[in-house]
Scaffold this active site. Structure first.
Site, mmCIF file in Angstrom:
data_model
loop_
_atom_site.group_PDB
_atom_site.id
_atom_site.type_symbol
_atom_site.label_atom_id
_atom_site.label_comp_id
_atom_site.label_asym_id
_atom_site.label_seq_id
_atom_site.Cartn_x
_atom_site.Cartn_y
_atom_site.Cartn_z
ATOM 1 N N LYS A 37 101.735 30.217 29.191
ATOM 2 C CA LYS A 37 101.848 30.885 27.894
ATOM 3 C C LYS A 37 100.456 31.235 27.371
ATOM 4 O O LYS A 37 99.442 30.795 27.920
ATOM 5 C CB LYS A 37 102.578 29.967 26.904
ATOM 6 C CG LYS A 37 101.923 28.606 26.719
ATOM 7 C CD LYS A 37 102.800 27.683 25.909
ATOM 8 C CE LYS A 37 102.147 26.301 25.766
ATOM 9 N NZ LYS A 37 102.981 25.386 24.967
ATOM 10 N N TYR A 247 70.884 33.755 10.444
ATOM 11 C CA TYR A 247 71.379 33.685 9.077
ATOM 12 C C TYR A 247 71.094 32.309 8.465
ATOM 13 O O TYR A 247 71.276 31.272 9.106
ATOM 14 C CB TYR A 247 72.888 33.924 9.034
ATOM 15 C CG TYR A 247 73.298 35.368 9.200
ATOM 16 C CD1 TYR A 247 72.842 36.347 8.329
ATOM 17 C CD2 TYR A 247 74.158 35.740 10.226
ATOM 18 C CE1 TYR A 247 73.232 37.674 8.474
ATOM 19 C CE2 TYR A 247 74.562 37.061 10.378
ATOM 20 C CZ TYR A 247 74.088 38.017 9.496
ATOM 21 O OH TYR A 247 74.476 39.333 9.647
#
Length: 347
Positions: A37, A247
């Site tokens: 899956k 950042y």
């Protein structure tokens, strides 16, 4: 069509995948299937099916009918089950595709009786997970009478822990097996396989361990890494001592440094939680992650790593169990989160 090279690639080790499946099959004391899956846990369900079918795997499990349809046509001799069962909107697919629904409720059972055209099905019985599945009392009370059941399943809630719930679920599943006829019975996921052959019944359904995850301590040292994410370097730049990177200016160069900026970020599933603990290697040399992970760019400290240049490829530190411990992400999240910009390359 223009051939455009991807700056991200996921090297995938088919021999490691087959090794993991064979080890799980031997340990589980039963035939081993494969959960594929979420597109084979992010690695590519069609390729995983092809490789494992070649190794002898016959039973595969997906979540939805869309996942089943994407795998057509199936290789000869392959059995495919759809774990989420069948809703009203799924009946056309369920009747036309060569796959079986795993019925999860009395409502789904009734729907299949009315519209399944007598075809065989799988059934999930809930023995303690309280997620999907008929309750034990429903299964024992006649809700499944007369149904043509191929595989009767349950799912362990705490198999990755030394929990008393494991033995309770095992006892409950044994009681259901005695009362409900089916061609085969299946309880164990990856962690359940590690609990031993008592939990194996006729068929096990490993998932994460196939792809390099270590579900319990018993698997440590046996499961091999399958997925190796790599990112191309966009720039190697000098950063003087005392200047910052990224950042928030969270990392300050303690000395004159060389920084390799890679085409990689949280938009690719490489999340900000890797900051402070993540890293990569180049030709066996370690490059610690520095600063924050940003959307498409991540910086690594390449100081003293001679020869590293723009265009070279870094291999991320992505062995699942230690990467999960460092990052706080589960091994499942680490794999299934890797984005579509990674080119999947099986060796």
């Amino acid at each position: 069509m223009i051939d455009i090279a991807s700056p991200l690639r996921l090297r995938l080790d088919s021999a490691a995948l087959v090794h993991n499946w064979r080890w799980l099959a031997q340990l589980g004391g039963a035939e081993a299937g494969a959960a594929i899956k979420a597109d084979g846990y992010g690695l590519g369900a069609r390729d995983v099916m092809r490789i494992l079918t070649g190794a002898g795997c016959r039973y595969f499990f997906v979540a939805t009918w869309a996942e089943a349809a994407a795998l057509m046509p199936l290789p000869p001799g392959v059995s495919l089950s759809v774990l989420h069962g069948v809703g009203d909107e799924d009946m056309i697919a369920a009747r036309s595709l060569p796959a079986r629904p795993v019925l999860n409720s009395v409502e789904q059972v009734a729907r299949w009786r009315a519209s399944g055209e007598g075809r065989r099905c799988d059934v999930m019985v809930d023995t303690g997970m309280n997620r999907l599945g008929l309750r034990v009392e429903e299964a024992l009370g006649g809700a499944l009478d007369g149904l043509a059941i191929e595989t009767l399943l349950s799912h362990l809630a705490s198999a990755d822990e030394d929990s008393a719930l494991n033995a309770r679920q095992l006892a409950a599943f044994r009681a259901v097996r005695e009362a409900v006829p089916a061609r085969r019975y299946s309880l164990s996921n990856s962690a359940g396989v590690c609990l031993g052959a008592d939990y194996g019944f006729d068929l096990t359904r490993p998932g994460i361990a196939l792809y390099g995850g270590v579900p319990r301590r018993e698997a440590a040292g046996h499961i091999r890494q399958v997925a190796f994410p790599e990112a191309r370097i966009l720039q190697v730049r000098g950063v003087p001592a005392g200047e910052t990177v990224g950042y928030g200016a969270t990392w300050t160069a303690p000395r004159d440094s060389r920084i390799a900026v890679a085409n990689l970020g949280y938009a690719d599933g490489y999340l900000r939680c890797h900051a402070g603990s993540g890293g990569a290697t180049w030709q066996g040399r370690a490059l610690p992650l520095v600063g924050r992970v940003s959307m498409d760019l991540t910086a690594f400290d390449a100081t003293g790593v001679d020869g590293l240049r723009e265009g070279d490829w870094l291999t991320l530190d992505y062995n699942l169990a230690p990467a999960a411990a460092r990052s706080g992400l589960s091994q499942y999240e680490l794999l299934t989160g890797l984005g579509a910009r990674f080119e999947r390359i099986w060796d």
